[in-house]
Design a protein around this motif. Structure first.
Motif, short mmCIF file in Angstrom:
data_model
loop_
_atom_site.label_atom_id
_atom_site.label_comp_id
_atom_site.label_asym_id
_atom_site.label_seq_id
_atom_site.Cartn_x
_atom_site.Cartn_y
_atom_site.Cartn_z
N HIS A 12 6.25 4.28 3.66
CA HIS A 12 5.09 4.33 2.77
C HIS A 12 5.31 3.84 1.34
O HIS A 12 4.33 3.71 0.60
N LYS A 41 2.80 0.63 15.38
CA LYS A 41 2.18 1.78 14.74
C LYS A 41 0.74 1.39 14.38
O LYS A 41 0.51 0.32 13.84
N ARG A 42 -0.24 2.28 14.68
CA ARG A 42 -1.65 1.88 14.60
C ARG A 42 -2.18 1.80 13.16
O ARG A 42 -2.88 0.83 12.80
N VAL A 43 -1.91 2.82 12.36
CA VAL A 43 -2.40 2.84 10.98
C VAL A 43 -1.24 3.25 10.08
O VAL A 43 -0.52 4.21 10.38
N ASN A 44 -1.05 2.54 8.97
CA ASN A 44 0.00 2.92 8.03
C ASN A 44 -0.39 2.49 6.62
O ASN A 44 -0.91 1.39 6.43
N THR A 45 -0.09 3.35 5.67
CA THR A 45 -0.44 3.08 4.28
C THR A 45 0.81 2.90 3.44
O THR A 45 1.74 3.70 3.54
N LYS A 66 -4.78 17.17 7.78
CA LYS A 66 -5.65 16.79 8.90
C LYS A 66 -4.90 16.81 10.22
O LYS A 66 -5.40 17.29 11.21
N ARG A 86 -3.93 -1.77 9.33
CA ARG A 86 -4.61 -1.29 10.55
C ARG A 86 -4.44 -2.32 11.65
O ARG A 86 -4.75 -3.49 11.46
N HIS A 120 5.25 13.06 4.87
CA HIS A 120 4.25 12.51 5.78
C HIS A 120 3.03 12.06 4.99
O HIS A 120 2.65 12.71 4.02
N PHE A 121 2.44 10.93 5.40
CA PHE A 121 1.21 10.45 4.77
C PHE A 121 0.05 10.92 5.62
O PHE A 121 -0.05 10.59 6.80
N ASP A 122 -0.85 11.71 5.06
CA ASP A 122 -1.94 12.30 5.85
C ASP A 122 -3.22 11.47 5.80
O ASP A 122 -3.83 11.22 6.83
N ALA A 123 -3.65 11.09 4.61
CA ALA A 123 -4.94 10.40 4.48
C ALA A 123 -5.13 9.90 3.06
O ALA A 123 -4.36 10.23 2.16
P1 DGP Z 1 -9.34 6.09 11.73
O1 DGP Z 1 -9.85 5.45 10.45
O2 DGP Z 1 -10.35 6.96 12.42
O3 DGP Z 1 -8.64 5.12 12.62
O4 DGP Z 1 -8.20 7.13 11.25
C1 DGP Z 1 -7.10 6.72 10.57
C2 DGP Z 1 -6.43 7.95 10.05
O5 DGP Z 1 -5.10 7.62 9.70
C3 DGP Z 1 -7.07 8.54 8.82
O6 DGP Z 1 -7.19 9.93 9.01
C4 DGP Z 1 -6.05 8.29 7.71
C5 DGP Z 1 -4.78 8.22 8.48
N1 DGP Z 1 -3.71 7.44 7.86
C6 DGP Z 1 -3.79 6.45 6.94
N2 DGP Z 1 -2.57 5.98 6.65
C7 DGP Z 1 -1.70 6.70 7.41
C8 DGP Z 1 -0.29 6.70 7.56
O7 DGP Z 1 0.43 5.93 6.92
N3 DGP Z 1 0.24 7.61 8.45
C9 DGP Z 1 -0.53 8.48 9.15
N4 DGP Z 1 0.07 9.32 10.00
N5 DGP Z 1 -1.86 8.50 9.05
C10 DGP Z 1 -2.42 7.63 8.18
#
Ligand code: DGP
Ligand code: DGP
Length: 125
Positions: A12, A41-45, A66, A86, A120-123
């Motif tokens: 991150h 990995k599906r989503v990462n910030t 969350k 994404r 951990h990155f939550d949102a």
């Molecule tokens: P959606 O937009 O419904 O696909 O949900 C994506 C979720 O992922 C949202 O709750 C935010 C979260 N998210 C964003 N960046 C990261 C990350 O780097 N790691 C994790 N575990 N979740 C992330």
């Protein structure tokens, strides 16, 4: 695998790159930082701020995470420069293909351990 601050930094933290990243940023960074091994990995910030700034969030507003429903998440009092990666629906492993979106938002992270540090990155919101 135990989540750690080192793991958080790998996944991150990108303090040295400016937030105006090019569209190829996520494809390059997700691969470079090891998040496309075995699966995409599906989503990462990524956060474009100093470690000091991010670590300080562990003493800011506490809230429920969350993902785990544990109470060790914290929301940044300020907005931060971030890039959200994404996975595209059309992406097929091992060719992990991401959209890159820059923004400035509050972030919510989980902190853990002693010292109490980001794990951990939550949102973001
Ligand atoms: P959606 O937009 O419904 O696909 O949900 C994506 C979720 O992922 C949202 O709750 C935010 C979260 N998210 C964003 N960046 C990261 C990350 O780097 N790691 C994790 N575990 N979740 C992330
Ligand atoms: P990410 O969610 O993308 O930052 O992944 C980091 C790891 O942190 C992942 O293995 C899931 C884990 N994790 C999620 N929530 C918590 C939490 O509240 N505490 C700890 N220690 N780890 C967590």
């Amino acid at each position: 695998r135990k989540p750690s601050a080192e793991e958080f930094k790998r996944q991150h933290m990108d303090p040295d790159s400016p937030p105006n990243s090019r569209p190829t940023y996520c494809n390059r960074m997700m691969r470079r930082q090891g998040m496309t091994k075995g699966s995409c990995k599906r989503v990462n910030t990524f956060v474009h701020e100093s470690w000091a700034t991010v670590k300080a969030i562990c003493s800011q507003r506490q809230m429920t995470c969350k993902t785990t429903r544990r109470n060790n998440c914290h929301k940044s009092s300020s907005t931060l420069h971030i890039t959200e990666c994404r996975l595209k629906g059309s992406s097929k492993y091992p060719n992990c293909d991401y959209t890159t979106t820059d923004s400035q938002k509050h972030i919510i992270i989980a902190c853990d351990g002693n010292p109490y540090v980001p794990v951990h990155f939550d949102a973001s919101e």
